[in-house]
Motif scaffolding. Structure first.
Motif, PDB file in Angstrom:
ATOM      1  N   GLY A 299       0.775  -1.182   0.163  1.00  0.00           N
ATOM      2  CA  GLY A 299       0.119  -0.008   0.056  1.00  0.00           C
ATOM      3  C   GLY A 299       0.861   1.181  -0.119  1.00  0.00           C
ATOM      4  O   GLY A 299       2.004   1.298   0.299  1.00  0.00           O
ATOM      5  N   ASP A 300       0.382   2.286  -0.247  1.00  0.00           N
ATOM      6  CA  ASP A 300       1.016   3.674  -0.358  1.00  0.00           C
ATOM      7  C   ASP A 300       0.582   4.766   0.871  1.00  0.00           C
ATOM      8  O   ASP A 300       1.058   5.581   0.818  1.00  0.00           O
ATOM      9  N   ASN A 301      -0.213   3.885   1.676  1.00  0.00           N
ATOM     10  CA  ASN A 301      -0.695   4.679   2.847  1.00  0.00           C
ATOM     11  C   ASN A 301      -1.565   5.903   2.794  1.00  0.00           C
ATOM     12  O   ASN A 301      -1.710   6.643   3.537  1.00  0.00           O
ATOM     13  N   ASP A 302      -2.078   6.244   1.365  1.00  0.00           N
ATOM     14  CA  ASP A 302      -2.819   7.273   1.426  1.00  0.00           C
ATOM     15  C   ASP A 302      -4.027   7.291   2.268  1.00  0.00           C
ATOM     16  O   ASP A 302      -4.502   8.447   2.687  1.00  0.00           O
ATOM     17  N   SER A 303      -4.618   6.195   2.544  1.00  0.00           N
ATOM     18  CA  SER A 303      -6.090   6.297   3.320  1.00  0.00           C
ATOM     19  C   SER A 303      -5.557   6.511   4.787  1.00  0.00           C
ATOM     20  O   SER A 303      -6.396   7.254   5.563  1.00  0.00           O
ATOM     21  N   ILE A 304      -4.358   6.048   5.163  1.00  0.00           N
ATOM     22  CA  ILE A 304      -3.685   6.538   6.488  1.00  0.00           C
ATOM     23  C   ILE A 304      -3.449   8.091   6.574  1.00  0.00           C
ATOM     24  O   ILE A 304      -3.995   8.845   7.714  1.00  0.00           O
ATOM     25  N   LYS A 305      -2.982   8.617   5.524  1.00  0.00           N
ATOM     26  CA  LYS A 305      -2.629  10.135   5.363  1.00  0.00           C
ATOM     27  C   LYS A 305      -3.856  10.837   5.749  1.00  0.00           C
ATOM     28  O   LYS A 305      -3.951  11.811   6.153  1.00  0.00           O
ATOM     29  N   MET A 306      -4.767  10.289   4.791  1.00  0.00           N
ATOM     30  CA  MET A 306      -6.063  11.200   4.793  1.00  0.00           C
ATOM     31  C   MET A 306      -6.834  10.925   6.109  1.00  0.00           C
ATOM     32  O   MET A 306      -7.394  12.092   6.300  1.00  0.00           O
ATOM     33  N   ALA A 307      -6.749  10.082   6.747  1.00  0.00           N
ATOM     34  CA  ALA A 307      -7.480   9.846   7.845  1.00  0.00           C
ATOM     35  C   ALA A 307      -6.904  10.938   9.074  1.00  0.00           C
ATOM     36  O   ALA A 307      -7.552  11.161  10.161  1.00  0.00           O
TER      37      ALA A 307
ATOM     38  N   SER B 231      -7.958  15.066   9.779  1.00  0.00           N
ATOM     39  CA  SER B 231      -9.288  15.310  10.266  1.00  0.00           C
ATOM     40  C   SER B 231      -9.750  16.870  10.571  1.00  0.00           C
ATOM     41  O   SER B 231      -9.030  17.504  10.654  1.00  0.00           O
TER      42      SER B 231
END
Length: 113
Positions: A90-98, A101
């Motif tokens: 994964g590229d961790n984009d979902s974690i970065k977006m989370a 907030s």
């Protein structure tokens, strides 16, 4: 279709469990057992198509998401991971977006200061 799913599943366990002979043998035996149990299903039956789709999904999951770890000697909690060409990275984009907030961003919703 069933033969293709069988071969893909066997190939996936060889990739996922390479070098771990007991686990590889157990996985292959389980695959053979499951396919033999379902060998009497009618090829036009919906449950047959569901079983084939399930086998393909399991094969994809094993190849992409199972990573072997071997404890390194001399290292208390150090492991060497066997990551292969099929391992999903994964590229961790979902974690970065989370992390961005409305609470101000940063780790765990903190202010990031």
């Amino acid at each position: 279709m069933a033969l293709v799913a069988y071969r893909n599943l066997m190939r996936a366990v060889r990739i996922a469990f390479q070098g771990d002979t007991p686990i590889l043998a157990a996985a292959q035996q389980q695959i053979r057992h499951e396919f033999r149990q379902k060998s009497s299903l009618n090829s036009s039956d919906a449950s047959t198509h569901d079983a084939i789709r399930h086998a393909q999904e399991v094969a994809n999951f094993l190849k992409a998401n199972v990573v072997q770890g071997k404890r390194l000697e001399g290292g208390d909690d150090m492991y060497q991971l066997r990551i292969h060409e099929y391992t999903e990275r994964g590229d961790n984009d979902s974690i970065k977006m989370a992390g961005s907030s409305t609470l101000g961003g940063g780790c765990c919703g903190g202010s990031g200061r």
